[in-house]
Design a protein around this motif. Structure first.
Motif, PDB file in Angstrom:
ATOM      1  N   UNK A  13      41.146  28.447  36.940  1.00  0.00           N
ATOM      2  CA  UNK A  13      39.528  28.490  37.916  1.00  0.00           C
ATOM      3  C   UNK A  13      38.425  27.349  36.616  1.00  0.00           C
ATOM      4  N   UNK A  14      39.621  26.650  36.023  1.00  0.00           N
ATOM      5  CA  UNK A  14      38.660  25.708  35.544  1.00  0.00           C
ATOM      6  C   UNK A  14      38.093  24.122  36.662  1.00  0.00           C
ATOM      7  N   UNK A  15      38.286  23.139  36.021  1.00  0.00           N
ATOM      8  CA  UNK A  15      37.179  21.928  37.235  1.00  0.00           C
ATOM      9  C   UNK A  15      38.941  21.474  37.953  1.00  0.00           C
TER      10      UNK A  15
ATOM     11  N   UNK B  64      35.842  38.331  39.944  1.00  0.00           N
ATOM     12  CA  UNK B  64      36.796  39.687  39.693  1.00  0.00           C
ATOM     13  C   UNK B  64      35.903  40.532  40.949  1.00  0.00           C
ATOM     14  N   UNK B  65      35.097  40.719  40.941  1.00  0.00           N
ATOM     15  CA  UNK B  65      34.462  41.898  42.419  1.00  0.00           C
ATOM     16  C   UNK B  65      35.568  41.281  43.175  1.00  0.00           C
ATOM     17  N   UNK B  66      35.332  40.094  43.821  1.00  0.00           N
ATOM     18  CA  UNK B  66      35.452  39.511  45.241  1.00  0.00           C
ATOM     19  C   UNK B  66      37.133  39.612  45.492  1.00  0.00           C
ATOM     20  N   UNK B  67      37.616  39.315  43.880  1.00  0.00           N
ATOM     21  CA  UNK B  67      39.521  39.829  43.938  1.00  0.00           C
ATOM     22  C   UNK B  67      39.947  41.335  44.374  1.00  0.00           C
ATOM     23  N   UNK B  68      39.128  41.735  43.474  1.00  0.00           N
ATOM     24  CA  UNK B  68      39.369  42.707  43.471  1.00  0.00           C
ATOM     25  C   UNK B  68      38.932  43.881  45.227  1.00  0.00           C
TER      26      UNK B  68
ATOM     27  N   UNK C 203      40.462  26.867  55.766  1.00  0.00           N
ATOM     28  CA  UNK C 203      42.305  26.725  55.126  1.00  0.00           C
ATOM     29  C   UNK C 203      42.543  26.848  54.263  1.00  0.00           C
ATOM     30  N   UNK C 204      42.551  27.792  53.329  1.00  0.00           N
ATOM     31  CA  UNK C 204      42.762  28.533  52.327  1.00  0.00           C
ATOM     32  C   UNK C 204      43.824  27.523  51.800  1.00  0.00           C
ATOM     33  N   UNK C 205      44.593  27.148  52.472  1.00  0.00           N
ATOM     34  CA  UNK C 205      45.789  26.289  51.845  1.00  0.00           C
ATOM     35  C   UNK C 205      45.693  24.545  51.519  1.00  0.00           C
ATOM     36  N   UNK C 206      44.619  24.442  51.532  1.00  0.00           N
ATOM     37  CA  UNK C 206      43.652  23.169  50.752  1.00  0.00           C
ATOM     38  C   UNK C 206      44.184  23.201  49.291  1.00  0.00           C
ATOM     39  N   UNK C 207      43.899  24.937  49.464  1.00  0.00           N
ATOM     40  CA  UNK C 207      43.438  25.012  47.684  1.00  0.00           C
ATOM     41  C   UNK C 207      44.605  25.612  46.842  1.00  0.00           C
ATOM     42  N   UNK C 208      46.037  25.379  47.456  1.00  0.00           N
ATOM     43  CA  UNK C 208      47.516  25.612  46.848  1.00  0.00           C
ATOM     44  C   UNK C 208      47.758  24.482  45.762  1.00  0.00           C
TER      45      UNK C 208
ATOM     46  N   UNK D 210      43.017  33.963  45.844  1.00  0.00           N
ATOM     47  CA  UNK D 210      41.774  32.968  44.965  1.00  0.00           C
ATOM     48  C   UNK D 210      41.535  32.292  45.726  1.00  0.00           C
ATOM     49  N   UNK D 211      42.511  31.061  46.484  1.00  0.00           N
ATOM     50  CA  UNK D 211      41.974  30.651  47.631  1.00  0.00           C
ATOM     51  C   UNK D 211      41.513  31.063  48.981  1.00  0.00           C
ATOM     52  N   UNK D 212      41.571  31.725  49.055  1.00  0.00           N
ATOM     53  CA  UNK D 212      40.391  32.294  49.884  1.00  0.00           C
ATOM     54  C   UNK D 212      39.404  32.699  49.290  1.00  0.00           C
ATOM     55  N   UNK D 213      38.852  33.549  48.408  1.00  0.00           N
ATOM     56  CA  UNK D 213      37.410  33.208  48.060  1.00  0.00           C
ATOM     57  C   UNK D 213      37.089  31.730  47.961  1.00  0.00           C
TER      58      UNK D 213
END
Length: 281
Positions: free
Chosen positions: A232-234, A273-277, A217-222, A158-161
């Motif tokens: 996935x809320x605000x 959903x499409x992106x994650x899959x 840096x996907x880790x910034x969302x972790x 999710x963080x990558x997206x």
């Protein structure tokens, strides 16, 4: 997206020659709408009257898209009426809207806009995600490890997206008109009938909110406590605390690739959903 909307395959992903002339026409119309939207928005009305070609082409492309969607919606509604009630898993968006007795004109409008929005948006984000993962083998390896050992939640996926959409929002700006009365936003008084444009491409690359804003840096969302958001809320879309990455000032509106509120992207969950899959596969 066509299968989700009205349970029809258009042939775009099959062998060469499978797509019909109507399908190829839709692809051309989608391209025309995307290319002409900014042109028709930016040109003042007097210039559009002097040079009507862009506006005429824009309207023609939309008319073709509406006609295409209307044909598929009408066929689906007629087929369901002939077959009787559908099982829960056999429904598409058209079925759900018809079941709620949404007016036909609204069904045509919603389905047409979803058809347009479902083409370029997911493809663009998927392409940029793969590009950044290819340029950042450490992030790619970490994501592979998460997927290989997945037992439930996938916070890094999710963080990558989210990080891809922060860097490369499909729509770089959004706009609203203050319609009813003057409003005050912070220190600013905004008169009614004012067009406000938010360039979230700029805000999502603002170093005040995202240290090293041009870095992937996907880790910034972790989050530090559980390495992922909840629903996935605000709040879940706010950068979290991660070891070795001091968070900037938190601002939940710094990155808004799907918009916010009642007029936010109606296809957000489907796109995610499409992106994650696709990325997981």
């Amino acid at each position: 997206i066509s299968w989700v909307l009205f349970s029809s395959r258009l042939g775009c992903l099959g062998d060469a020659g499978e797509a019909t002339a109507a399908t190829e026409g839709v692809i051309r119309c989608v391209g025309a709408v995307l290319a002409l939207t900014l042109v028709t928005m930016a040109l003042p009305r007097p210039l559009l009257r002097l040079f009507p070609a862009p506006w005429d082409a824009f309207c023609h492309a939309w008319d073709q898209l509406f006609a295409f969607a209307k044909g598929h919606v009408d066929r689906r509604v007629a087929a369901v009426a002939a077959r009787g009630p559908l099982a829960e898993g056999d429904t598409c968006v058209t079925d759900l809207l018809a079941r709620e007795r949404v007016p036909a004109s609204s069904i045509y409008g919603n389905v047409t806009e979803l058809l347009l929005a479902g083409v370029d948006t997911v493809a663009s984000t998927l392409a940029w995600s793969l590009y950044e993962l290819a340029r950042n083998p450490g992030a790619q390896a970490a994501l592979h490890r998460e997927l290989a050992g997945a037992v439930g939640r996938l916070p890094l996926l999710r963080a990558v997206v989210k990080e891809t959409l922060r860097l490369y929002p499909v729509i770089p700006a959004n706009a609203r008109v203050v319609s009813n009365s003057d409003i005050r936003v912070g220190d600013y008084l905004v008169p009614r009938q004012t067009l406000i444009t938010l360039c979230h491409y700029a805000t999502s690359r603002d170093s005040r909110f995202f240290p090293a804003p041009d870095a992937f840096r996907p880790e910034r969302w972790l989050r530090h406590r559980d390495s992922g958001d909840t629903a996935g809320d605000t709040a879940g879309d706010t950068p979290g605390d991660t070891p070795g990455h001091p968070p900037g000032p938190r601002h939940p509106f710094a990155s808004l690739p799907f918009g916010l509120g009642p007029r936010s992207c109606v296809g957000r969950r489907l796109a995610e959903l499409q992106l994650h899959m696709a990325l997981a596969q």
